[in-house]
Design a protein around this motif. Structure first.
Motif, PDB file in Angstrom:
ATOM      1  N   GLY A 209       0.048  14.832  -4.741  1.00 53.05           N
ATOM      2  CA  GLY A 209       1.343  14.174  -4.892  1.00 53.05           C
ATOM      3  C   GLY A 209       1.679  13.208  -3.756  1.00 53.05           C
ATOM      4  O   GLY A 209       2.703  12.528  -3.820  1.00 53.05           O
ATOM      5  N   ALA A 210       0.848  13.135  -2.717  1.00 57.30           N
ATOM      6  CA  ALA A 210       1.141  12.247  -1.577  1.00 57.30           C
ATOM      7  C   ALA A 210       0.462  10.888  -1.711  1.00 57.30           C
ATOM      8  O   ALA A 210       0.612  10.027  -0.834  1.00 57.30           O
ATOM      9  CB  ALA A 210       0.695  12.919  -0.282  1.00 57.30           C
ATOM     10  N   SER A 211      -0.259  10.658  -2.811  1.00 58.74           N
ATOM     11  CA  SER A 211      -1.020   9.397  -2.931  1.00 58.74           C
ATOM     12  C   SER A 211      -0.106   8.178  -2.903  1.00 58.74           C
ATOM     13  O   SER A 211      -0.381   7.201  -2.199  1.00 58.74           O
ATOM     14  CB  SER A 211      -1.802   9.369  -4.251  1.00 58.74           C
ATOM     15  N   ALA A 212       0.996   8.215  -3.673  1.00 60.52           N
ATOM     16  CA  ALA A 212       1.895   7.053  -3.728  1.00 60.52           C
ATOM     17  C   ALA A 212       2.517   6.819  -2.347  1.00 60.52           C
ATOM     18  O   ALA A 212       2.651   5.672  -1.900  1.00 60.52           O
ATOM     19  CB  ALA A 212       2.991   7.279  -4.776  1.00 60.52           C
ATOM     20  N   TYR A 213       2.849   7.897  -1.671  1.00 63.27           N
ATOM     21  CA  TYR A 213       3.447   7.778  -0.329  1.00 63.27           C
ATOM     22  C   TYR A 213       2.489   7.023   0.599  1.00 63.27           C
ATOM     23  O   TYR A 213       2.875   6.066   1.267  1.00 63.27           O
ATOM     24  CB  TYR A 213       3.747   9.178   0.206  1.00 63.27           C
ATOM     25  N   SER A 216       2.101   3.411  -0.258  1.00 56.98           N
ATOM     26  CA  SER A 216       3.259   2.605   0.178  1.00 56.98           C
ATOM     27  C   SER A 216       3.161   2.265   1.661  1.00 56.98           C
ATOM     28  O   SER A 216       3.721   1.281   2.124  1.00 56.98           O
ATOM     29  CB  SER A 216       4.571   3.341  -0.124  1.00 56.98           C
ATOM     30  N   LYS A 217       2.427   3.081   2.424  1.00 59.00           N
ATOM     31  CA  LYS A 217       2.277   2.842   3.878  1.00 59.00           C
ATOM     32  C   LYS A 217       1.103   1.914   4.168  1.00 59.00           C
ATOM     33  O   LYS A 217       0.927   1.475   5.294  1.00 59.00           O
ATOM     34  CB  LYS A 217       1.995   4.180   4.603  1.00 59.00           C
ATOM     35  N   GLY A 218       0.239   1.684   3.163  1.00 56.96           N
ATOM     36  CA  GLY A 218      -0.884   0.777   3.381  1.00 56.96           C
ATOM     37  C   GLY A 218      -2.239   1.405   3.098  1.00 56.96           C
ATOM     38  O   GLY A 218      -2.777   2.112   3.952  1.00 56.96           O
ATOM     39  N   VAL A 219      -2.731   1.184   1.894  1.00 56.85           N
ATOM     40  CA  VAL A 219      -4.111   1.534   1.531  1.00 56.85           C
ATOM     41  C   VAL A 219      -4.742   0.225   1.059  1.00 56.85           C
ATOM     42  O   VAL A 219      -4.107  -0.554   0.332  1.00 56.85           O
ATOM     43  CB  VAL A 219      -4.139   2.609   0.415  1.00 56.85           C
ATOM     44  N   ASP A 220      -5.970  -0.047   1.491  1.00 53.73           N
ATOM     45  CA  ASP A 220      -6.592  -1.346   1.183  1.00 53.73           C
ATOM     46  C   ASP A 220      -7.494  -1.314  -0.030  1.00 53.73           C
ATOM     47  O   ASP A 220      -7.756  -2.348  -0.648  1.00 53.73           O
ATOM     48  CB  ASP A 220      -7.425  -1.816   2.395  1.00 53.73           C
ATOM     49  N   LEU A 221      -8.029  -0.134  -0.354  1.00 55.99           N
ATOM     50  CA  LEU A 221      -9.061  -0.059  -1.395  1.00 55.99           C
ATOM     51  C   LEU A 221      -9.145   1.375  -1.910  1.00 55.99           C
ATOM     52  O   LEU A 221      -9.115   2.321  -1.119  1.00 55.99           O
ATOM     53  CB  LEU A 221     -10.400  -0.451  -0.738  1.00 55.99           C
ATOM     54  N   VAL A 247      -0.248   3.522  -9.667  1.00 57.27           N
ATOM     55  CA  VAL A 247       0.445   3.278  -8.392  1.00 57.27           C
ATOM     56  C   VAL A 247      -0.269   2.158  -7.620  1.00 57.27           C
ATOM     57  O   VAL A 247       0.385   1.300  -6.999  1.00 57.27           O
ATOM     58  CB  VAL A 247       0.532   4.580  -7.553  1.00 57.27           C
ATOM     59  N   ALA A 248      -1.595   2.140  -7.701  1.00 51.58           N
ATOM     60  CA  ALA A 248      -2.356   1.082  -7.015  1.00 51.58           C
ATOM     61  C   ALA A 248      -1.951  -0.284  -7.568  1.00 51.58           C
ATOM     62  O   ALA A 248      -1.777  -1.252  -6.806  1.00 51.58           O
ATOM     63  CB  ALA A 248      -3.858   1.323  -7.201  1.00 51.58           C
ATOM     64  N   LYS A 249      -1.788  -0.371  -8.882  1.00 54.59           N
ATOM     65  CA  LYS A 249      -1.358  -1.641  -9.511  1.00 54.59           C
ATOM     66  C   LYS A 249       0.011  -2.045  -8.950  1.00 54.59           C
ATOM     67  O   LYS A 249       0.252  -3.205  -8.611  1.00 54.59           O
ATOM     68  CB  LYS A 249      -1.293  -1.414 -11.026  1.00 54.59           C
ATOM     69  N   ILE A 253      -3.111  -2.821  -4.888  1.00 52.15           N
ATOM     70  CA  ILE A 253      -4.303  -2.304  -4.189  1.00 52.15           C
ATOM     71  C   ILE A 253      -5.489  -2.331  -5.163  1.00 52.15           C
ATOM     72  O   ILE A 253      -5.390  -1.776  -6.266  1.00 52.15           O
ATOM     73  CB  ILE A 253      -4.068  -0.847  -3.713  1.00 52.15           C
ATOM     74  N   PRO A 254      -6.607  -2.949  -4.798  1.00 59.26           N
ATOM     75  CA  PRO A 254      -7.752  -2.982  -5.722  1.00 59.26           C
ATOM     76  C   PRO A 254      -8.309  -1.588  -5.996  1.00 59.26           C
ATOM     77  O   PRO A 254      -8.548  -0.814  -5.068  1.00 59.26           O
ATOM     78  CB  PRO A 254      -8.785  -3.861  -5.016  1.00 59.26           C
ATOM     79  N   PHE A 255      -8.513  -1.307  -7.274  1.00 61.79           N
ATOM     80  CA  PHE A 255      -8.986   0.014  -7.715  1.00 61.79           C
ATOM     81  C   PHE A 255     -10.374  -0.158  -8.339  1.00 61.79           C
ATOM     82  O   PHE A 255     -10.522  -0.790  -9.385  1.00 61.79           O
ATOM     83  CB  PHE A 255      -8.000   0.574  -8.757  1.00 61.79           C
ATOM     84  N   TYR A 256     -11.386   0.381  -7.682  1.00 64.75           N
ATOM     85  CA  TYR A 256     -12.774   0.250  -8.160  1.00 64.75           C
ATOM     86  C   TYR A 256     -13.300   1.601  -8.662  1.00 64.75           C
ATOM     87  O   TYR A 256     -12.904   2.664  -8.152  1.00 64.75           O
ATOM     88  CB  TYR A 256     -13.690  -0.240  -7.032  1.00 64.75           C
TER      89      TYR A 256
END
Ligand code: MRU
Length: 332
Positions: A209-213, A216-221, A247-249, A253-256
């Motif tokens: 459940g912490a993925s969106a959090y 929001s703070k900064g994930v690049d890939l 959430v990545a969309k 954030i690019p989702f591979y």
């Protein structure tokens, strides 16, 4: 993959053939201990796939190949063995691909052990190529996220989603990986984190459940694996993957998705046609042998969800990185 067994550092695979037996790491015992189980019966091998002694699409495929090998060595009816092994789990395309590959190889008169070993080795080679292509996406200082386990344990060796990370780290790039725990079987916490630890790759386990959090703070890939990819690029992967892709969309954030061609299923036109495995509700309601849910409350436990192709930036395969619109042109 690196692992310490009896105080010695070893190079070990998720599944292999040795001295007339199929050997596999019992992934249910990690990270507490490394237990290696031996099998000499194809029905027991099918059960090991079902009960997740071994798991992850390419490892399921290789285990199925060794199951077919064992059936052939034991003089069993090969077609019947193929049906029994295919019935172990419904979603991973690699299971069906591996059994069909073995049926074809055995029909050609190939030695069963050589055929299964060649199948397992081909997966490792494909994962290395995935690592080479995917490693280019990772830059110094990036924050990455993954879900479930798509590492060496899930693929015989090297990994799919983890292969680019292994390759980039080996090339001297430094980055950070969020590994989501992956309720209810905890493959992210117990397997992915274990592998990242072995490699010395900076990481932290986060609750699902912490993925969106953290995004929001900064994930690049984000890189995940896949269990089955339909002809239009919709794909099934561990439950919770779809949430991450949405959430990545939202955050751009690019989702591979990293997967070998054996995971693509061109007979399945869209994700709506993918069979999603429903597992026992006790995987959700019990921890070890203790019920943690109220008695009388039922639970649901779909093992996978389907992410639409429009949320995928690209598929990292052994043939390069393909956009969803390119897959049928390149590998169809
Ligand atoms: O139920 P599991 O543990 O077999 O599910 C595994 C996954 O969902 C993996 O992400 C997928 O198989 C890709 S493995 C390279």
């Amino acid at each position: 993959m690196k692992a310490e067994i009896d105080g010695k550092e070893c190079d070990i695979r998720a599944v292999w053939f040795e001295n007339g037996k199929v050997r596999m790491i019992d992934q249910r015992e990690l990270p507490a201990r490394i237990v290696i189980k031996d099998f000499d019966d194809h029905l027991e091998i099918a059960e090991a796939i079902r009960n997740m002694t071994t798991r992850g699409a390419p490892s399921i495929g290789a285990t199925a190949a060794y199951g077919m090998c064992m059936a052939a060595l034991n003089g069993k009816d090969i077609q019947e063995a193929a049906r029994a092994i295919k019935a172990a789990r419904p979603t991973a395309n690699d299971l069906f691909y591996a059994v069909d590959t073995m049926l074809a190889d055995l029909a050609k008169g190939m030695d069963p052990v050589e055929a299964a070993d060649a199948y397992a080795q081909s997966m490792v080679d494909k994962c290395k190529a995935i690592g080479k292509y995917g490693g280019e996406l990772i830059k110094d200082g990036m924050k990455l996220m993954t879900h479930c386990n798509a590492g060496a344990l899930a693929t015989v060796d090297v990994g799919t989603a983890l292969a680019p990370m292994r390759q980039a780290w080996a090339n001297g790039k430094r980055f950070f990986v969020y590994a989501s725990e992956t309720r209810p079987r905890l493959q992210g916490m117990q397997l992915t984190a274990w592998e990242l630890n072995q490699e010395g790759i900076d990481h932290a386990i986060i609750p699902d459940g912490a993925s969106a959090y953290y995004m929001s703070k900064g994930v690049d890939l984000i890189i995940t694996g896949a269990d089955r990819i339909a002809a239009n690029g919709d794909f099934a992967n561990k439950i919770g993957t779809f949430d991450k892709a949405i959430v990545a969309k939202h955050f751009g954030i690019p989702f591979y998705v990293a997967a070998p061609i054996s995971t693509f299923d061109f007979n399945t036109k869209t994700g709506a046609d993918i069979v999603i495995e429903e597992r026992s509700e006790t995987e959700v309601t019990m921890v070890k042998d203790i019920r943690i849910a109220p008695v009388g409350s039922p639970a649901k436990n779909p093992a996978f969800d389907v992410t639409p192709a429009e949320l995928v930036a690209g598929f990292i395969t052994e043939k390069g990185i393909l956009k969803p619109s390119e897959i049928s042109k390149v590998i169809g």
